[in-house]
Motif scaffolding. Structure first.
Motif, PDB file in Angstrom:
ATOM      1  N   GLU A   1      67.440  -3.445  20.365  1.00 49.81           N
ATOM      2  CA  GLU A   1      68.287  -3.998  21.418  1.00 49.81           C
ATOM      3  C   GLU A   1      67.421  -4.714  22.451  1.00 49.81           C
TER       4      GLU A   1
ATOM      5  N   ASP B   1      67.707  -6.424  26.146  1.00 52.67           N
ATOM      6  CA  ASP B   1      68.487  -6.575  27.372  1.00 52.67           C
ATOM      7  C   ASP B   1      67.830  -7.666  28.200  1.00 52.67           C
TER       8      ASP B   1
ATOM      9  N   GLN C   1      72.883  -9.291  26.127  1.00 55.79           N
ATOM     10  CA  GLN C   1      72.187  -8.364  25.253  1.00 55.79           C
ATOM     11  C   GLN C   1      72.300  -8.845  23.810  1.00 55.79           C
TER      12      GLN C   1
ATOM     13  N   ARG D   1      67.719  -7.279  32.369  1.00 56.58           N
ATOM     14  CA  ARG D   1      66.795  -6.227  32.809  1.00 56.58           C
ATOM     15  C   ARG D   1      65.422  -6.334  32.153  1.00 56.58           C
TER      16      ARG D   1
END
Length: 224
Positions: free
Chosen positions: A133, A135, A126, A138
């Motif tokens: 943010e 990720d 991350q 994912r």
């Protein structure tokens, strides 16, 4: 992440290329060893996906030559040759992975993404820049805690900007990392996509323009 697909099947090749592009990869295509050898010489790839038996020979000869030259690009052999001896030969010639036809596209995409990340410097799963943010596992982006919907290309560009946050990333660099050989270097595709990203990310603006050069994203800090 930019990959090269080496496949002579006129039906399967375009399908693989389209599936990988939809998954967010920049994809170039070659139908024979000569074409692949040329593209590998003039472009930088994060992964090579190669069929074994091609009109001008066995991909193992190309792989062996690449390794002799010092190439470390990860290679996934995608072939109908499924005997143990075939797989062993692939690994002995420098392949990193082996997937037998027929295959599931979800598995191909996952294997290619793993190989691409293996070829890049280790990084945190991350990244964070202010309230933004990213990720990576994912493939999700949040701003101020709100989940944003980005296209595969928008995510790819944002990933490059965040991995090089604080640095000026040129338009040429973005095209080479996030688009394939069909992209026109002098077009405004990068500027248009950056505009789309800014609208989706919302205020305050986190991507700044360095006139005549490229773009810079604010320095990220590791996510907790």
């Amino acid at each position: 992440m930019r990959v090269l697909v080496l496949e002579d099947d006129p039906d399967l090749g375009p399908v693989i290329t389209t599936a990988l592009r939809e998954a967010g990869f920049a994809v170039d295509f070659a139908a024979d060893l000569a074409g692949a050898d040329f593209k590998l010489a003039v472009n930088t790839y994060d992964c090579l996906i190669a069929d074994r038996i091609l009109p001008d020979g066995d991909a193992l000869t190309l792989l062996a030559a690449q390794r002799t030259r010092g190439s470390t690009v990860p290679v996934l052999l995608l072939t109908a040759l499924d005997a143990v001896t075939d797989r062993v030969a692939g690994f002995e010639h420098g392949a990193d992975d082996y997937l037998v036809k027929p295959f599931a596209f979800a598995e191909l995409t996952a294997r290619v993404r793993t190989l691409c990340r293996r070829a890049q410097p280790a990084r945190l799963p991350q990244l964070r820049a202010g309230d933004l943010e990213l990720d990576l596992p994912r493939r999700r982006v949040r701003r101020a805690g709100v989940l944003l919907t980005l296209t595969a290309k928008e995510f790819a560009v944002l990933e490059v900007l965040m991995l090089r946050a604080g640095e000026v990333v040129s338009r040429t660099d973005l095209i080479e990392r996030c688009w394939d050989e069909n992209a026109e270097p002098l077009s405004n595709v990068v500027d248009v996509l950056i505009g789309q990203l800014r609208r989706k990310l919302g205020p305050p603006e986190i991507i700044s323009t360095v006139r005549g050069v490229g773009y810079r994203l604010a320095d990220p800090a590791p996510a907790l």
